[in-house]
Design a protein around this motif. Structure first.
Motif, PDB file in Angstrom:
ATOM      1  N   VAL A   1     -26.770  62.904  56.939  1.00 53.84           N
ATOM      2  CA  VAL A   1     -25.332  62.997  57.188  1.00 53.84           C
ATOM      3  C   VAL A   1     -24.655  62.383  55.970  1.00 53.84           C
ATOM      4  O   VAL A   1     -24.820  61.184  55.700  1.00 53.84           O
TER       5      VAL A   1
ATOM      6  N   ASN B   1     -21.099  72.138  55.473  1.00 53.81           N
ATOM      7  CA  ASN B   1     -19.862  71.384  55.314  1.00 53.81           C
ATOM      8  C   ASN B   1     -18.701  72.219  55.848  1.00 53.81           C
ATOM      9  O   ASN B   1     -18.744  73.442  55.817  1.00 53.81           O
TER      10      ASN B   1
ATOM     11  N   ILE C   1     -16.725  69.429  60.235  1.00 62.34           N
ATOM     12  CA  ILE C   1     -17.685  68.550  60.916  1.00 62.34           C
ATOM     13  C   ILE C   1     -16.896  67.306  61.336  1.00 62.34           C
ATOM     14  O   ILE C   1     -16.782  66.331  60.585  1.00 62.34           O
ATOM     15  N   THR C   2     -16.345  67.333  62.519  1.00 61.85           N
ATOM     16  CA  THR C   2     -15.426  66.290  62.961  1.00 61.85           C
ATOM     17  C   THR C   2     -15.928  65.490  64.160  1.00 61.85           C
ATOM     18  O   THR C   2     -15.227  64.602  64.644  1.00 61.85           O
TER      19      THR C   2
ATOM     20  N   ALA D   1     -21.270  68.746  64.635  1.00 60.32           N
ATOM     21  CA  ALA D   1     -22.429  68.686  63.742  1.00 60.32           C
ATOM     22  C   ALA D   1     -23.609  69.445  64.336  1.00 60.32           C
ATOM     23  O   ALA D   1     -24.297  70.207  63.634  1.00 60.32           O
TER      24      ALA D   1
ATOM     25  N   VAL E   1     -19.688  65.422  55.906  1.00 60.69           N
ATOM     26  CA  VAL E   1     -18.446  65.126  56.617  1.00 60.69           C
ATOM     27  C   VAL E   1     -17.356  64.797  55.609  1.00 60.69           C
ATOM     28  O   VAL E   1     -17.540  63.922  54.754  1.00 60.69           O
TER      29      VAL E   1
ATOM     30  N   GLY F   1     -12.928  64.706  58.490  1.00 63.50           N
ATOM     31  CA  GLY F   1     -13.183  64.063  59.778  1.00 63.50           C
ATOM     32  C   GLY F   1     -13.387  62.567  59.671  1.00 63.50           C
ATOM     33  O   GLY F   1     -13.230  61.837  60.656  1.00 63.50           O
TER      34      GLY F   1
ATOM     35  N   LEU G   1     -19.725  59.062  60.514  1.00 60.02           N
ATOM     36  CA  LEU G   1     -21.036  59.508  60.024  1.00 60.02           C
ATOM     37  C   LEU G   1     -22.163  58.813  60.766  1.00 60.02           C
ATOM     38  O   LEU G   1     -23.180  59.442  61.093  1.00 60.02           O
TER      39      LEU G   1
ATOM     40  N   ILE H   1     -22.498  60.428  64.169  1.00 60.99           N
ATOM     41  CA  ILE H   1     -23.160  61.728  64.080  1.00 60.99           C
ATOM     42  C   ILE H   1     -24.662  61.548  63.860  1.00 60.99           C
ATOM     43  O   ILE H   1     -25.483  62.201  64.513  1.00 60.99           O
TER      44      ILE H   1
END
Length: 328
Positions: free
Chosen positions: A15, A203, A206-207, A212, A226, A229, A237, A240
């Motif tokens: 990530v 990409n 990705i929020t 994701a 990311v 976001g 991050l 995620i």
């Protein structure tokens, strides 16, 4: 050095923090890295300006010696400037050099850099050859699906870039002509995954951890990057990454923990830019933090117009505390 040595992918899905002009400076990258990120990428750096030692450009590329996984993103049109800037950055400690061929901004495209290079793949490859031949650190590429819907040539660019030595490709799931409108087309990234033969990173939009997972399922990518976001949510991050590895999602910072985090970030921006410029640069980050926290609108207005850092710090509890609805 191989890409796997510079950035161990392991069994988890990487990530990565996207490069964002005016946002991913050293203070913000350090905040994001503090929560955990496989890689953080600098703001886009103009290669000629870097070599010519223009102070603002050097600040964008400031690495933070001793920091963890850091990549510096280069943009340019001339192979000689690109190669020399890459050598300088590698000598300063950059672990990875990323080449920008995706920026849609008119100023960049008008200078025949960024996503404009997707209209001339032969020239794009000359730049990649020059950078890859100039440094021993891994070279990566960030680009888009194509210039427009009639020229979706990202798979061809990725295939040729890998043959020239690129070790990872990031694809924003839009064309240049889309800018940031509409929804990123994660499924379209699958054709790049099939063509590249190296890790491809998805990409665009990705929020959240859910987004994701959807991006990975639709694209078959090896990881996600990311960007917007993370504005006001530098912990995203880490959330995620935890979700993708099957771990519980950490809670977003709140209360005193959030106040301390934002205060530390604010002080870091003042130290990095100096008081006057730092106060101005910090306003956008403070606005994003306030938006994420649903803080008091009056405090938001006060903070974003304040020129005294002490006043800003005193207002943080109001800025970052959710407004309580009054029962009827």
């Amino acid at each position: 050095m191989t890409f796997s040595a510079a950035l161990s992918l392991g069994s988890d899905c990487p990530v990565i923090l996207a490069p964002m002009a005016g946002i991913t400076d050293l203070p913000f990258r350090r905040v994001v890295a503090g929560f955990g990120a496989s890689l953080v990428v600098s703001e886009m750096v103009a290669s000629e300006d870097m070599v010519r030692a223009r102070p603002s450009t050097r600040a964008k590329a400031e690495l933070g010696m001793g920091d963890g996984h850091t990549a510096v993103q280069l943009a340019g049109r001339e192979a000689g400037w690109m190669a020399e800037a890459a050598r300088m950055l590698a000598d300063q400690g950059a672990r990875i050099i990323d080449i920008n061929m995706g920026c849609p901004a008119k100023k960049v495209v008008g200078g025949l850099s960024g996503s404009a290079l997707m209209r001339d793949l032969d020239h794009a490859l000359r730049l990649i050859d020059a950078v890859a031949g100039a440094v021993d650190v891994p070279v990566t590429l960030k680009t888009r699906l194509g210039w427009d819907e009639s020229g979706l040539n990202a798979p061809e660019l990725a295939r040729r870039a890998v043959a020239a030595g690129v070790q990872m490709v990031t694809i924003h799931g839009r064309t240049r002509c889309q800018f940031y409108k509409g929804q990123a087309d994660w499924a379209a990234i699958a054709s790049v995954v099939q063509a590249a033969g190296v890790p491809v990173i998805a990409n665009g939009d990705i929020t959240s951890p859910q987004a994701a997972r959807q991006a990975l399922a639709q694209s078959g990518a090896a990881g996600v990057m990311v960007g917007r976001g993370a504005q006001g949510r530098p912990w995203l991050l880490a959330q995620i990454a935890a979700n993708l590895s099957g771990q519980p999602i950490p809670q977003s910072p709140q209360g005193r923990v959030l106040h301390a985090l934002v205060a530390e970030h604010y002080d870091a921006m003042l130290a990095f830019y100096g008081r006057d410029l730092g106060v101005r640069v910090a306003r956008k980050h403070l606005g994003w933090y306030a938006d994420a926290a649903c803080g008091d609108p009056a405090a938001r207005r006060a903070v974003l117009t304040a020129t005294d850092p002490a006043q800003v710090l005193a207002l943080l509890p109001d800025l970052l505390s959710p407004v309580q609805e009054v029962a009827a």
